[in-house]
Design a protein around this motif. Structure first.
Motif, PDB file in Angstrom:
ATOM      1  N   MET A   9       1.207  -1.202  -0.179  1.00 47.45           N
ATOM      2  CA  MET A   9      -0.055  -0.087  -0.088  1.00 47.45           C
ATOM      3  C   MET A   9       0.865   0.961  -0.688  1.00 47.45           C
ATOM      4  SD  MET A   9      -1.470  -0.180   3.842  1.00 47.45           S
ATOM      5  CE  MET A   9      -0.681  -0.054   5.417  1.00 47.45           C
ATOM      6  N   ARG A  10       0.159   2.074  -0.138  1.00 39.19           N
ATOM      7  CA  ARG A  10       1.038   3.384  -0.834  1.00 39.19           C
ATOM      8  C   ARG A  10       0.338   4.599   0.292  1.00 39.19           C
ATOM      9  NH1 ARG A  10       4.611   4.884  -4.260  1.00 39.19           N
ATOM     10  NH2 ARG A  10       4.385   3.148  -5.674  1.00 39.19           N
ATOM     11  N   LEU A  11       1.527   5.391   1.284  1.00 38.23           N
ATOM     12  CA  LEU A  11       1.448   5.875   2.323  1.00 38.23           C
ATOM     13  C   LEU A  11       1.774   7.583   1.948  1.00 38.23           C
ATOM     14  CD1 LEU A  11       1.630   4.125   6.322  1.00 38.23           C
ATOM     15  CD2 LEU A  11      -0.547   4.178   5.147  1.00 38.23           C
ATOM     16  N   CYS A  12       0.744   8.532   2.111  1.00 36.59           N
ATOM     17  CA  CYS A  12       0.831   9.952   1.970  1.00 36.59           C
ATOM     18  C   CYS A  12       1.803  10.109   0.105  1.00 36.59           C
ATOM     19  CB  CYS A  12       2.377  10.334   2.440  1.00 36.59           C
ATOM     20  SG  CYS A  12       1.650  10.151   4.984  1.00 36.59           S
ATOM     21  N   GLY A  13       1.354   9.100  -0.488  1.00 41.10           N
ATOM     22  CA  GLY A  13       1.639   9.361  -1.917  1.00 41.10           C
ATOM     23  C   GLY A  13       3.548   8.805  -2.368  1.00 41.10           C
ATOM     24  N   ASP A  14       4.263   8.619  -1.353  1.00 45.02           N
ATOM     25  CA  ASP A  14       6.090   8.384  -1.608  1.00 45.02           C
ATOM     26  C   ASP A  14       6.479   7.013  -0.571  1.00 45.02           C
ATOM     27  OD1 ASP A  14       5.592  10.906  -2.725  1.00 45.02           O
ATOM     28  OD2 ASP A  14       6.031  12.215  -0.944  1.00 45.02           O
ATOM     29  N   VAL A  15       5.386   6.677   0.471  1.00 44.00           N
ATOM     30  CA  VAL A  15       5.974   5.770   0.766  1.00 44.00           C
ATOM     31  C   VAL A  15       5.193   4.985   1.016  1.00 44.00           C
ATOM     32  CG1 VAL A  15       6.234   5.233   3.720  1.00 44.00           C
ATOM     33  CG2 VAL A  15       6.202   7.263   3.205  1.00 44.00           C
ATOM     34  N   GLU A  16       5.618   2.775   0.663  1.00 48.71           N
ATOM     35  CA  GLU A  16       4.980   1.986   0.354  1.00 48.71           C
ATOM     36  C   GLU A  16       5.467   0.553   0.881  1.00 48.71           C
ATOM     37  OE1 GLU A  16       5.118  -1.585  -3.710  1.00 48.71           O
ATOM     38  OE2 GLU A  16       5.234   0.801  -4.337  1.00 48.71           O
ATOM     39  N   MET A  17       4.896   0.044   1.534  1.00 49.14           N
ATOM     40  CA  MET A  17       5.049  -0.662   2.711  1.00 49.14           C
ATOM     41  C   MET A  17       4.280  -2.246   2.306  1.00 49.14           C
ATOM     42  SD  MET A  17       3.093   1.266   5.788  1.00 49.14           S
ATOM     43  CE  MET A  17       2.810  -0.223   7.224  1.00 49.14           C
ATOM     44  N   PRO A  18       4.519  -2.948   2.878  1.00 41.55           N
ATOM     45  CA  PRO A  18       3.725  -3.800   2.835  1.00 41.55           C
ATOM     46  C   PRO A  18       2.503  -3.738   3.986  1.00 41.55           C
ATOM     47  CG  PRO A  18       5.591  -4.969   3.825  1.00 41.55           C
ATOM     48  CD  PRO A  18       5.924  -3.550   3.997  1.00 41.55           C
ATOM     49  N   ARG A  19       1.292  -4.361   3.304  1.00 42.80           N
ATOM     50  CA  ARG A  19      -0.377  -4.531   4.176  1.00 42.80           C
ATOM     51  C   ARG A  19      -0.667  -5.158   4.973  1.00 42.80           C
ATOM     52  NH1 ARG A  19      -4.862  -2.062   1.786  1.00 42.80           N
ATOM     53  NH2 ARG A  19      -4.345  -1.533  -0.466  1.00 42.80           N
ATOM     54  N   ALA A  20       0.600  -6.259   5.135  1.00 41.67           N
ATOM     55  CA  ALA A  20       0.496  -6.362   6.061  1.00 41.67           C
ATOM     56  C   ALA A  20       1.045  -6.464   7.497  1.00 41.67           C
ATOM     57  CB  ALA A  20       1.493  -8.390   6.309  1.00 41.67           C
ATOM     58  N   TRP A  21       1.570  -5.263   7.319  1.00 40.83           N
ATOM     59  CA  TRP A  21       2.385  -4.413   8.748  1.00 40.83           C
ATOM     60  C   TRP A  21       1.091  -3.885   9.267  1.00 40.83           C
ATOM     61  CZ3 TRP A  21       7.189  -1.480   6.215  1.00 40.83           C
ATOM     62  CH2 TRP A  21       8.112  -2.123   6.297  1.00 40.83           C
ATOM     63  N   TYR A  22       1.311  -3.286  10.458  1.00 39.98           N
ATOM     64  CA  TYR A  22       0.082  -2.653  11.267  1.00 39.98           C
ATOM     65  C   TYR A  22       1.034  -2.094  12.126  1.00 39.98           C
ATOM     66  CZ  TYR A  22      -1.961  -1.067  15.635  1.00 39.98           C
ATOM     67  OH  TYR A  22      -3.401  -0.482  16.198  1.00 39.98           O
ATOM     68  N   LEU A  23       0.656  -0.307  11.848  1.00 44.49           N
ATOM     69  CA  LEU A  23       0.559   0.784  12.196  1.00 44.49           C
ATOM     70  C   LEU A  23      -0.505   1.470  13.102  1.00 44.49           C
ATOM     71  CD1 LEU A  23       1.716   2.491   8.685  1.00 44.49           C
ATOM     72  CD2 LEU A  23       3.062   1.391  10.307  1.00 44.49           C
ATOM     73  N   ALA A  24       0.522   1.443  14.333  1.00 39.60           N
ATOM     74  CA  ALA A  24      -0.489   2.672  15.206  1.00 39.60           C
ATOM     75  C   ALA A  24       0.138   4.036  15.903  1.00 39.60           C
ATOM     76  CB  ALA A  24      -0.527   2.176  16.760  1.00 39.60           C
ATOM     77  N   GLY A  25      -0.625   5.011  15.693  1.00 34.20           N
ATOM     78  CA  GLY A  25      -0.159   6.056  15.629  1.00 34.20           C
ATOM     79  C   GLY A  25      -0.946   7.291  16.576  1.00 34.20           C
ATOM     80  N   PHE A  26      -0.198   8.535  16.354  1.00 35.41           N
ATOM     81  CA  PHE A  26      -1.131   9.838  16.295  1.00 35.41           C
ATOM     82  C   PHE A  26      -2.387  10.038  15.635  1.00 35.41           C
ATOM     83  CE2 PHE A  26      -1.829  14.094  16.426  1.00 35.41           C
ATOM     84  CZ  PHE A  26      -1.373  14.419  17.715  1.00 35.41           C
ATOM     85  N   LYS A  27      -3.553  10.197  15.922  1.00 35.11           N
ATOM     86  CA  LYS A  27      -4.989   9.786  15.076  1.00 35.11           C
ATOM     87  C   LYS A  27      -6.010  11.424  16.296  1.00 35.11           C
ATOM     88  CE  LYS A  27      -5.830   5.537  13.802  1.00 35.11           C
ATOM     89  NZ  LYS A  27      -6.432   4.502  13.806  1.00 35.11           N
ATOM     90  N   GLY A  28      -5.612  12.244  15.761  1.00 31.44           N
ATOM     91  CA  GLY A  28      -5.739  14.077  16.293  1.00 31.44           C
ATOM     92  C   GLY A  28      -5.493  13.676  17.686  1.00 31.44           C
ATOM     93  N   ALA A  29      -6.007  14.650  18.421  1.00 32.54           N
ATOM     94  CA  ALA A  29      -4.787  14.776  19.809  1.00 32.54           C
ATOM     95  C   ALA A  29      -4.664  13.992  20.851  1.00 32.54           C
ATOM     96  CB  ALA A  29      -5.714  15.368  20.537  1.00 32.54           C
ATOM     97  N   SER A  30      -4.168  12.533  20.493  1.00 34.87           N
ATOM     98  CA  SER A  30      -3.597  11.839  21.175  1.00 34.87           C
ATOM     99  C   SER A  30      -3.543  10.505  20.997  1.00 34.87           C
ATOM    100  CB  SER A  30      -4.450  10.901  22.661  1.00 34.87           C
ATOM    101  OG  SER A  30      -5.850  10.674  22.183  1.00 34.87           O
TER     102      SER A  30
END
Length: 95
Positions: A9-30
């Motif tokens: 999958m492509r993130l932000c148009g520039d970063v390509e990564m496997p769909r199997a990777w799980y990304l947890a991160g900043f969403k909104g205020a926390s």
């Protein structure tokens, strides 16, 4: 058990990564958090860890009350197994 997603999958148009990777991160205020129970229990004993160590000098308890650390010259407490400070990189071999 279902097979993990395949492909990329492509993130932000520039970063390509496997769909199997799980990304947890900043969403909104926390960051994502786990809800906790609102109830709080009282401390089993009053006082400090040092006072508890004096009151109960059994060797088995002493090992559980304190951590072995190396204090770096930068002021950061580091694990006693480290050979170099993980904050400033200074050697801890003689500490």
């Amino acid at each position: 058990m279902a097979a993990p997603p395949s492909g990329t999958m492509r993130l932000c148009g520039d970063v390509e990564m496997p769909r199997a990777w799980y990304l947890a991160g900043f969403k909104g205020a926390s960051y994502p958090t786990v809800p906790s129970a609102a109830e709080q229990s009282e401390a089993a004993r009053e006082g400090t860890i040092g006072e508890l160590a004096v009151a109960f000098p059994e060797e088995r308890l002493q090992g559980a009350l304190f951590n072995d650390v190396k204090a770096c010259k930068c002021g950061k407490p580091c694990a006693f197994t480290l050979e170099a400070c993980n904050a400033c990189g200074a050697s801890l071999k003689t500490v």
